[in-house]
Write a protein that holds these residues in place. Sequence first.
Motif, PDB file in Angstrom:
ATOM      1  N   ALA A  15       0.817  -1.220   0.000  1.00 35.80           N
ATOM      2  CA  ALA A  15       0.000   0.000   0.000  1.00 35.80           C
ATOM      3  C   ALA A  15       0.846   1.263   0.000  1.00 35.80           C
ATOM      4  O   ALA A  15       0.339   2.347  -0.334  1.00 35.80           O
ATOM      5  N   TRP A  16       2.107   1.186   0.380  1.00 36.44           N
ATOM      6  CA  TRP A  16       2.948   2.370   0.516  1.00 36.44           C
ATOM      7  C   TRP A  16       3.094   3.150  -0.796  1.00 36.44           C
ATOM      8  O   TRP A  16       2.883   4.374  -0.811  1.00 36.44           O
ATOM      9  N   PRO A  17       3.463   2.500  -1.926  1.00 34.67           N
ATOM     10  CA  PRO A  17       3.566   3.267  -3.179  1.00 34.67           C
ATOM     11  C   PRO A  17       2.244   3.922  -3.581  1.00 34.67           C
ATOM     12  O   PRO A  17       2.237   5.043  -4.108  1.00 34.67           O
ATOM     13  N   GLN A  18       1.133   3.252  -3.325  1.00 33.91           N
ATOM     14  CA  GLN A  18      -0.167   3.842  -3.653  1.00 33.91           C
ATOM     15  C   GLN A  18      -0.453   5.062  -2.778  1.00 33.91           C
ATOM     16  O   GLN A  18      -1.018   6.052  -3.247  1.00 33.91           O
ATOM     17  N   ALA A  21       1.467   7.936  -4.117  1.00 33.62           N
ATOM     18  CA  ALA A  21       0.873   8.435  -5.359  1.00 33.62           C
ATOM     19  C   ALA A  21      -0.404   9.222  -5.111  1.00 33.62           C
ATOM     20  O   ALA A  21      -0.804  10.034  -5.953  1.00 33.62           O
ATOM     21  N   ALA A  22      -1.060   9.003  -3.969  1.00 34.34           N
ATOM     22  CA  ALA A  22      -2.272   9.766  -3.659  1.00 34.34           C
ATOM     23  C   ALA A  22      -1.973  11.253  -3.550  1.00 34.34           C
ATOM     24  O   ALA A  22      -2.851  12.098  -3.770  1.00 34.34           O
ATOM     25  N   SER A  24       1.216  12.670  -4.961  1.00 32.30           N
ATOM     26  CA  SER A  24       1.850  13.000  -6.231  1.00 32.30           C
ATOM     27  C   SER A  24       2.704  11.813  -6.646  1.00 32.30           C
ATOM     28  O   SER A  24       3.263  11.123  -5.792  1.00 32.30           O
ATOM     29  N   ARG A  25       2.813  11.614  -7.943  1.00 27.10           N
ATOM     30  CA  ARG A  25       3.681  10.518  -8.402  1.00 27.10           C
ATOM     31  C   ARG A  25       5.151  10.847  -8.191  1.00 27.10           C
ATOM     32  O   ARG A  25       6.016   9.990  -8.369  1.00 27.10           O
ATOM     33  N   PHE A  26       5.429  12.103  -7.821  1.00 30.00           N
ATOM     34  CA  PHE A  26       6.811  12.497  -7.544  1.00 30.00           C
ATOM     35  C   PHE A  26       7.136  12.479  -6.053  1.00 30.00           C
ATOM     36  O   PHE A  26       8.260  12.790  -5.659  1.00 30.00           O
ATOM     37  N   THR A  27       6.170  12.131  -5.202  1.00 25.60           N
ATOM     38  CA  THR A  27       6.406  12.122  -3.759  1.00 25.60           C
ATOM     39  C   THR A  27       7.392  11.025  -3.390  1.00 25.60           C
ATOM     40  O   THR A  27       7.240   9.870  -3.785  1.00 25.60           O
ATOM     41  N   ARG A  28       8.403  11.394  -2.621  1.00 28.13           N
ATOM     42  CA  ARG A  28       9.405  10.433  -2.175  1.00 28.13           C
ATOM     43  C   ARG A  28       9.631  10.594  -0.682  1.00 28.13           C
ATOM     44  O   ARG A  28       9.912  11.688  -0.194  1.00 28.13           O
ATOM     45  N   LEU A  29       9.501   9.512   0.072  1.00 29.13           N
ATOM     46  CA  LEU A  29       9.794   9.471   1.496  1.00 29.13           C
ATOM     47  C   LEU A  29      10.483   8.151   1.805  1.00 29.13           C
ATOM     48  O   LEU A  29      10.384   7.183   1.028  1.00 29.13           O
ATOM     49  N   LEU A  77      -4.039   1.699   3.180  1.00 33.01           N
ATOM     50  CA  LEU A  77      -3.822   2.780   2.220  1.00 33.01           C
ATOM     51  C   LEU A  77      -4.231   4.122   2.817  1.00 33.01           C
ATOM     52  O   LEU A  77      -3.496   5.116   2.716  1.00 33.01           O
ATOM     53  N   GLU A  78      -5.390   4.163   3.471  1.00 34.55           N
ATOM     54  CA  GLU A  78      -5.884   5.417   4.039  1.00 34.55           C
ATOM     55  C   GLU A  78      -4.974   5.917   5.171  1.00 34.55           C
ATOM     56  O   GLU A  78      -4.664   7.121   5.250  1.00 34.55           O
ATOM     57  N   ILE A  79      -4.550   5.006   6.037  1.00 32.46           N
ATOM     58  CA  ILE A  79      -3.715   5.406   7.177  1.00 32.46           C
ATOM     59  C   ILE A  79      -2.359   5.907   6.693  1.00 32.46           C
ATOM     60  O   ILE A  79      -1.874   6.960   7.142  1.00 32.46           O
ATOM     61  N   LEU A  80      -1.750   5.179   5.760  1.00 31.06           N
ATOM     62  CA  LEU A  80      -0.443   5.604   5.249  1.00 31.06           C
ATOM     63  C   LEU A  80      -0.554   6.929   4.492  1.00 31.06           C
ATOM     64  O   LEU A  80       0.313   7.807   4.627  1.00 31.06           O
ATOM     65  N   ALA A  81      -1.601   7.097   3.686  1.00 31.93           N
ATOM     66  CA  ALA A  81      -1.781   8.339   2.939  1.00 31.93           C
ATOM     67  C   ALA A  81      -1.975   9.517   3.897  1.00 31.93           C
ATOM     68  O   ALA A  81      -1.498  10.632   3.637  1.00 31.93           O
ATOM     69  N   HIS A  82      -2.675   9.259   5.004  1.00 25.80           N
ATOM     70  CA  HIS A  82      -2.872  10.322   5.993  1.00 25.80           C
ATOM     71  C   HIS A  82      -1.540  10.737   6.608  1.00 25.80           C
ATOM     72  O   HIS A  82      -1.255  11.944   6.724  1.00 25.80           O
TER      73      HIS A  82
END
Length: 603
Positions: A15-18, A21-22, A24-29, A77-82
């Motif tokens: 779920a991390w890459p998704q 991408a939520a 930006s496709r350029f987001t990097r962590l 997905l929701e928790i990681l995106a948050h």
Amino acid sequence: MSASESESLAAWRAAWPQALAAWSRFTRLQDPRLCETRVEAAAEGLTGSFAMIRLADQRVVIDLPEVARLGLQAYSLEILAHEIGHHVLAPATATDHARLLARIRRALPTLEAHAPMVANLYTDLLINDRLQRQCGLRMGDIYRRLAAQQEPSDQGDASSVWQLYMGIYEQLWQEPPGSLGGPTDDTELRGDAWLGARVIRVYASEWLEGAGRFAMLLLPRLLETVKDLRVNALMDTRDAGQGTHPAGLDRLEDDEMAPVPHPASDPRITGELSIAEESAPADTRQEAHTDAHSPSGGQAREPFEYGEILRAAGLDLDDHQIAVRYYRERALPHLIRYPTRPQPQSLELLPEGLEPWEPGDPLDAVDWLQSLMQSPSVVPGVTTVQRIHGLAPELEPQAEPVDLDLYVDSSGSMPNPQQRTSFLTLAGAVIALSALRVGAHVQATLWSGKHQYLQTSGFVRSEEDILKVLTGYFGGATAFPIHRLRDTYENRPAHARAVHILHISDDGITTMFEQDENGKSGWTVAAQALRAARGGGTMALNLFSPLPASLANTGASGWTGDLLRARDAGWHIHVVRDMAELLAFAREFSRQHYVPIRRGTDS
């Protein structure tokens, strides 16, 4: 690890890459820390919640057992995106996190301790509203799930803060009243929930400006005791600033001191702005609704307020460590051209070998290639080395910096620099950091009563060690450590680098002219020190009135007479009581002691 646990861990990793991408496709962590036990989570600093962020290393930490206990395994997905949203949107950086807390604290008079919680709830609303509406993630289902798991008795114990918070989500997402745990019959709470939703939408792109309004909305609810475990479980930014270095907090921002309106009184929220005002730029609207007599930007914070903001951001610092940061930050914009001395001939550096690099040496002096060749595991001060350079003569002249010998009065008559701004301490920080910038070495001595003194280990290059001495405080009697001045210069080699002696004190500096423990006159010690130092001497003093122009025909006695005599003996004396006098002192210090490298220049 069981098969189900292995599958769960794989699902979170997938779920991390998704989640990235939520945004930006350029987001990097960096990859998240997925803790499989409570012990592992506690070791990462995660307690009381099921997720957290760390701004120092841009990490997301998840407590998987706590997620399972709450029944949220399906929402990876929701928790990681948050959590990513806290790194990308709000607060995003350690500095913005501290700026947010500073604004919220001003909107919570006497309840500033709740600022971290209010800031967390506010940024959660900003993030979740974007993810729900723009990304189609199931943020509402998470809260619905949490509400469904509560026992009826727990539902009745829900704090008004929690009900208002859930009511704002219901307003934002047009959910039925009470479906997420918001108010159903309380008309006042539902009205506040509508105002809260308007704050989130109106100030979505100016969230720092909207922070104070959100805090004003919650203020009456915070008068109740907030012990709702559901609120505590969501605190994922509580210690986010630990290990960071927020910048720019020493000064208030332009609009920070302006009165913060309640959302019900904000025309942008209630929709009472005229069409012309609504179409105007945001900064123009702000000027129109700001008190014309509000304090201008550039006003400085006091050290205690600066420290409270850092602690609210999650930094575990004591008063002394906070003072070091405060005076460093305030001094940096005012660094001066520190004195240098022209030498007959410059010398070119030639690499000759290696020697150990130790903490306190310049970081850029480390030879990383050679350090790694000695050991693949770098241990500062143990395996780190730096290049030794020899000297070969050149034709051009060279400028050599003058070292600084700094003596700081810490008796009871001096202000405690850890509590309120001491312009004498700030003056010392400006001079000391200016000296370090040009390559000089600094010796710092903090003194008060007899046998009350603290000093660096000779002339050093460590900014931290020097500022620790400069910002210390004894608050005792007044007795200058004459033996320190005597021992420093009694046997100083003639070829040693020139030193400038700087005293930071008030009229108590005249104890320097008393006899030492051997019966030797302090006047003699001071005169010998000036001759041996060869770089001059300065006194920055906190005096109630300026000194007379000269000693002759004044009949001055006591400390006034001593200071006039000291001035005639070669000591430059400056009165420093406020920022204007501090800047004047720094300019005059540079003018008097800077030696130009090229003939005919005086800058």
